[in-house]
Design an enzyme around this catalytic site. Structure first.
Site, short mmCIF file in Angstrom:
data_model
loop_
_atom_site.label_atom_id
_atom_site.label_comp_id
_atom_site.label_asym_id
_atom_site.label_seq_id
_atom_site.Cartn_x
_atom_site.Cartn_y
_atom_site.Cartn_z
N SER A 75 0.76 -1.24 0.14
CA SER A 75 -0.03 0.00 -0.05
C SER A 75 0.91 1.29 0.02
CB SER A 75 -0.79 0.08 1.34
OG SER A 75 -1.75 -0.98 1.23
N HIS A 104 -1.22 -3.26 -7.20
CA HIS A 104 -1.99 -2.84 -6.11
C HIS A 104 -3.50 -2.79 -6.14
CE1 HIS A 104 -3.25 0.66 -3.21
NE2 HIS A 104 -2.96 -0.41 -2.49
N GLU A 111 -3.99 -0.77 -9.44
CA GLU A 111 -2.98 0.03 -9.66
C GLU A 111 -1.77 -0.65 -10.36
OE1 GLU A 111 -3.85 4.06 -7.08
OE2 GLU A 111 -2.57 2.45 -6.49
N ASN A 141 -4.20 5.88 -2.71
CA ASN A 141 -4.00 6.12 -1.45
C ASN A 141 -3.47 7.77 -1.02
OD1 ASN A 141 -4.72 3.93 -0.28
ND2 ASN A 141 -2.66 2.58 -0.48
C1 LIG Z 1 -0.67 4.19 4.45
C2 LIG Z 1 -1.72 3.53 4.94
C3 LIG Z 1 -3.06 3.01 4.07
C4 LIG Z 1 -4.08 2.58 4.66
C5 LIG Z 1 -5.13 2.31 3.61
C6 LIG Z 1 -4.92 1.22 2.47
C7 LIG Z 1 -5.74 1.09 1.55
C8 LIG Z 1 -5.27 0.16 0.46
O1 LIG Z 1 -3.86 0.38 0.22
C9 LIG Z 1 -6.26 0.15 -0.72
C10 LIG Z 1 -7.67 0.01 -0.45
O2 LIG Z 1 -7.95 -1.12 -0.38
S1 LIG Z 1 -8.51 1.27 -0.01
C11 LIG Z 1 -10.22 0.73 0.19
C12 LIG Z 1 -10.92 0.21 -1.08
N1 LIG Z 1 -12.24 -0.16 -0.72
C13 LIG Z 1 -13.37 0.29 -0.88
O3 LIG Z 1 -13.59 1.61 -0.69
C14 LIG Z 1 -14.51 -0.42 -0.51
C15 LIG Z 1 -15.43 0.25 0.72
N2 LIG Z 1 -16.58 -0.58 0.56
C16 LIG Z 1 -17.72 -0.73 -0.16
O4 LIG Z 1 -17.69 -0.09 -1.21
C17 LIG Z 1 -18.68 -1.60 0.27
O5 LIG Z 1 -18.69 -2.07 1.55
C18 LIG Z 1 -18.79 -3.00 -0.92
C19 LIG Z 1 -19.10 -2.65 -2.04
C20 LIG Z 1 -17.31 -3.66 -0.74
C21 LIG Z 1 -19.98 -4.09 -0.53
O6 LIG Z 1 -21.25 -3.26 -0.29
P1 LIG Z 1 -22.05 -3.04 0.88
O7 LIG Z 1 -23.17 -2.21 0.57
O8 LIG Z 1 -21.23 -2.92 2.01
O9 LIG Z 1 -23.15 -4.57 1.08
P2 LIG Z 1 -22.75 -6.23 1.15
O10 LIG Z 1 -24.19 -6.23 1.58
O11 LIG Z 1 -21.66 -6.33 2.29
O12 LIG Z 1 -22.36 -6.84 -0.09
C22 LIG Z 1 -23.10 -6.40 -1.18
C23 LIG Z 1 -22.75 -7.18 -2.36
O13 LIG Z 1 -21.24 -7.28 -2.66
C24 LIG Z 1 -20.88 -8.53 -2.92
N3 LIG Z 1 -19.61 -8.41 -1.86
C25 LIG Z 1 -19.29 -7.96 -0.90
N4 LIG Z 1 -18.09 -8.35 -0.24
C26 LIG Z 1 -17.71 -9.55 -1.10
C27 LIG Z 1 -16.97 -10.11 -0.71
N5 LIG Z 1 -16.00 -10.20 0.19
N6 LIG Z 1 -16.61 -11.32 -1.76
C28 LIG Z 1 -17.32 -11.40 -2.58
N7 LIG Z 1 -18.65 -10.76 -2.83
C29 LIG Z 1 -18.78 -9.48 -1.77
C30 LIG Z 1 -21.60 -9.39 -2.84
O14 LIG Z 1 -22.22 -9.57 -4.00
C31 LIG Z 1 -22.69 -8.88 -1.82
O15 LIG Z 1 -24.11 -9.11 -2.02
P3 LIG Z 1 -24.29 -10.50 -0.87
O16 LIG Z 1 -25.78 -11.13 -1.67
O17 LIG Z 1 -24.41 -9.90 0.49
O18 LIG Z 1 -23.45 -11.74 -1.21
N1 LIG Z 2 -5.79 -4.59 3.89
C1 LIG Z 2 -5.90 -3.65 2.86
O1 LIG Z 2 -6.99 -2.99 2.68
C2 LIG Z 2 -4.84 -3.50 1.82
C3 LIG Z 2 -5.21 -3.03 0.58
C4 LIG Z 2 -4.23 -3.21 -0.60
C5 LIG Z 2 -2.83 -3.46 -0.08
N2 LIG Z 2 -2.60 -3.79 0.88
C6 LIG Z 2 -1.24 -4.33 1.42
O2 LIG Z 2 -1.21 -5.70 1.01
C7 LIG Z 2 -0.29 -6.43 1.89
C8 LIG Z 2 -1.03 -7.48 2.83
O3 LIG Z 2 -2.12 -6.63 3.51
P1 LIG Z 2 -3.00 -7.55 4.16
O4 LIG Z 2 -4.12 -6.49 4.76
O5 LIG Z 2 -3.82 -8.77 3.39
O6 LIG Z 2 -2.43 -8.17 5.34
P2 LIG Z 2 -2.89 -9.42 6.69
O7 LIG Z 2 -2.23 -9.30 7.72
O8 LIG Z 2 -4.42 -9.68 6.32
O9 LIG Z 2 -2.13 -10.61 5.67
C9 LIG Z 2 -0.75 -10.79 5.88
C10 LIG Z 2 -0.37 -12.50 5.71
O10 LIG Z 2 0.80 -12.46 5.41
C11 LIG Z 2 1.22 -13.48 6.04
N3 LIG Z 2 2.84 -13.39 6.14
C12 LIG Z 2 3.75 -12.64 6.87
N4 LIG Z 2 5.03 -12.63 6.52
C13 LIG Z 2 5.12 -13.84 5.51
C14 LIG Z 2 6.31 -14.10 4.67
N5 LIG Z 2 7.62 -13.96 5.10
N6 LIG Z 2 5.80 -15.23 4.17
C15 LIG Z 2 4.64 -15.66 3.74
N7 LIG Z 2 3.53 -15.26 4.58
C16 LIG Z 2 3.72 -14.34 5.35
C17 LIG Z 2 0.74 -13.39 7.44
O11 LIG Z 2 1.13 -14.68 8.15
C18 LIG Z 2 -0.61 -12.92 7.11
O12 LIG Z 2 -1.41 -14.19 6.96
C19 LIG Z 2 0.43 -5.43 2.69
O13 LIG Z 2 1.40 -5.03 1.93
C20 LIG Z 2 -0.66 -4.06 2.77
O14 LIG Z 2 -0.07 -2.98 2.76
C21 LIG Z 2 -3.47 -4.03 2.08
#
Ligand SMILES: CCCCCCC[C@H](O)CC(=O)SCCNC(=O)CCNC(=O)[C@H](O)C(C)(C)COP(=O)([O-])OP(=O)([O-])OC[C@H]1O[C@@H](n2cnc3c(N)ncnc32)[C@H](O)[C@@H]1OP(=O)([O-])[O-]
Ligand SMILES: NC(=O)c1ccc[n+]([C@@H]2O[C@H](COP(=O)([O-])OP(=O)(O)OC[C@H]3O[C@@H](n4cnc5c(N)ncnc54)[C@H](O)[C@@H]3O)[C@@H](O)[C@H]2O)c1
Length: 272
Positions: free
Chosen positions: A144, A165, A177, A215
């Site tokens: 991330s 990503h 990404e 991010n």
């Molecule tokens: C430096 C520090 C950085 C920290 C941050 C790190 C960030 C990172 O790098 C990047 C990111 O990820 S940023 C984050 C980016 N992410 C975001 O921005 C996401 C934010 N979240 C959302 O937009 C909503 O919560 C969702 C669209 C995921 C779900 O919608 P909802 O309104 O909450 O409703 P629902 O009722 O739950 O689900 C509805 C339907 O969706 C489907 N489905 C859901 N999950 C599923 C799964 N695991 N599997 C399969 N399917 C799944 C399924 O069809 C389900 O229907 P069902 O009939 O119930 O099976």
């Molecule tokens: N959580 C998010 O929303 C998100 C989104 C995008 C990217 N990421 C990135 O993805 C990566 C994983 O994040 P996560 O949230 O899935 O973490 P997580 O903690 O859910 O999972 C990490 C897994 O890696 C395993 N692990 C640690 N060291 C290891 C090694 N040397 N060999 C094999 N397995 C090992 C751990 O046992 C654990 O099961 C990070 O780099 C994170 O920054 C996270």
């Protein structure tokens, strides 16, 4: 001209060959992200090995995948539950689990790392994998926030290294990404993009800059929300420069660029 055409044909052929070659995918880390990536890769016809150092974690990840794929199938094959069952069993057949990263990359075409967000741990892992993975294999990190270039520096394959990503939850979020470092070859970059598209994702090119694109926007936004909570919602802060109108927006409004409703804004919109 003939030389140029030959070069284009050769480059195209090499790129197409690399993309077509991504059949065996090893995902290292079976947490939130690794399990999602492994699931989508298996769903889209790849042979996948999902690896974790923690045996319990990788077993639990397989169960989570089983539950998530049911949800995907229910939606994707709403009118044809039988096809949905075939989709599930075919994907699960393509998914292996392991706790041995070294042996799991021996026939990999692509290695996607999604382990703990720690630079030294990621470097150590990639250095070991670089010794044993096939020379054609592309390495990618799902980090991330860590610089891809610093992770790639642990290997001797910087031309076959990049960032992939994904976003949580991977089976749902469409964006991917694709991060290139200066050394990433064009063939590698295109193969990563093609693989992303084969995974059903929309790919966007990113440079190796802090936070990539999403991010870089998301984290300050999240922090600001937390700061608002910290200082209370009710207060007004007219002196805060964050709320000052931007010159660019003021000018755009003056020019009638109101976005979709006016047919122009940052983009031009065709009104039908
Ligand atoms: C430096 C520090 C950085 C920290 C941050 C790190 C960030 C990172 O790098 C990047 C990111 O990820 S940023 C984050 C980016 N992410 C975001 O921005 C996401 C934010 N979240 C959302 O937009 C909503 O919560 C969702 C669209 C995921 C779900 O919608 P909802 O309104 O909450 O409703 P629902 O009722 O739950 O689900 C509805 C339907 O969706 C489907 N489905 C859901 N999950 C599923 C799964 N695991 N599997 C399969 N399917 C799944 C399924 O069809 C389900 O229907 P069902 O009939 O119930 O099976
Ligand atoms: N959580 C998010 O929303 C998100 C989104 C995008 C990217 N990421 C990135 O993805 C990566 C994983 O994040 P996560 O949230 O899935 O973490 P997580 O903690 O859910 O999972 C990490 C897994 O890696 C395993 N692990 C640690 N060291 C290891 C090694 N040397 N060999 C094999 N397995 C090992 C751990 O046992 C654990 O099961 C990070 O780099 C994170 O920054 C996270």
């Amino acid at each position: 001209m003939a030389f140029c055409n030959t070069l284009i044909v050769r480059t195209f052929t090499q790129t197409a060959a690399m993309a077509a070659a991504i059949k065996n995918v090893t995902v290292i880390g079976s947490g939130l992200m690794g399990a999602g990536i492994a699931q989508v890769a298996a769903q889209t016809g790849h042979h996948v090995t999902m690896v974790d150092i923690d045996e319990v974690a990788v077993g639990k990840a397989k169960d989570r995948i089983g539950a998530s794929i049911q949800r995907v199938a229910k939606k994707k094959f709403a009118q044809d539950p039988e096809a949905g069952q075939k989709f599930i069993s075919s994907a699960l057949e393509k998914l292996q689990i392991s706790t041995d990263a070294i042996s799991s990359v021996k026939s990999a075409d692509l290695v996607v790392e999604a382990i703990v967000e720690n630079l030294d741990v990621k470097k150590k892992l990639f250095a070991q994998l670089d010794e044993v993975a096939p020379s054609h294999a592309i390495f990618a990190s799902n980090t991330s926030s860590l610089p891809i270039g610093k992770i790639a520096a642990a290997t001797n394959r910087k031309d076959r290294f990049g960032g992939l990503h994904f976003f949580n939850p991977v089976p749902v979020m469409k964006l991917l990404e694709v991060v290139r470092i200066p050394e990433t070859s064009q063939g590698t970059y295109e193969a990563m993009c093609d693989w992303g598209k084969a995974m059903g994702k929309v790919t966007v090119e990113c440079k190796d800059t802090p936070g990539f694109i999403v991010n870089r926007l998301l984290v300050p936004y999240m922090f600001e929300a937390v700061r608002m909570l910290d200082r209370g919602w009710h207060a007004e802060y007219p002196e805060n420069t964050l709320f000052e109108p931007c010159e660019l927006l003021t000018n755009m409004v003056a020019e009638g660029k109101h976005g979709v409703k006016s047919g122009k804004g940052f983009y031009e919109y065709n009104k039908k």
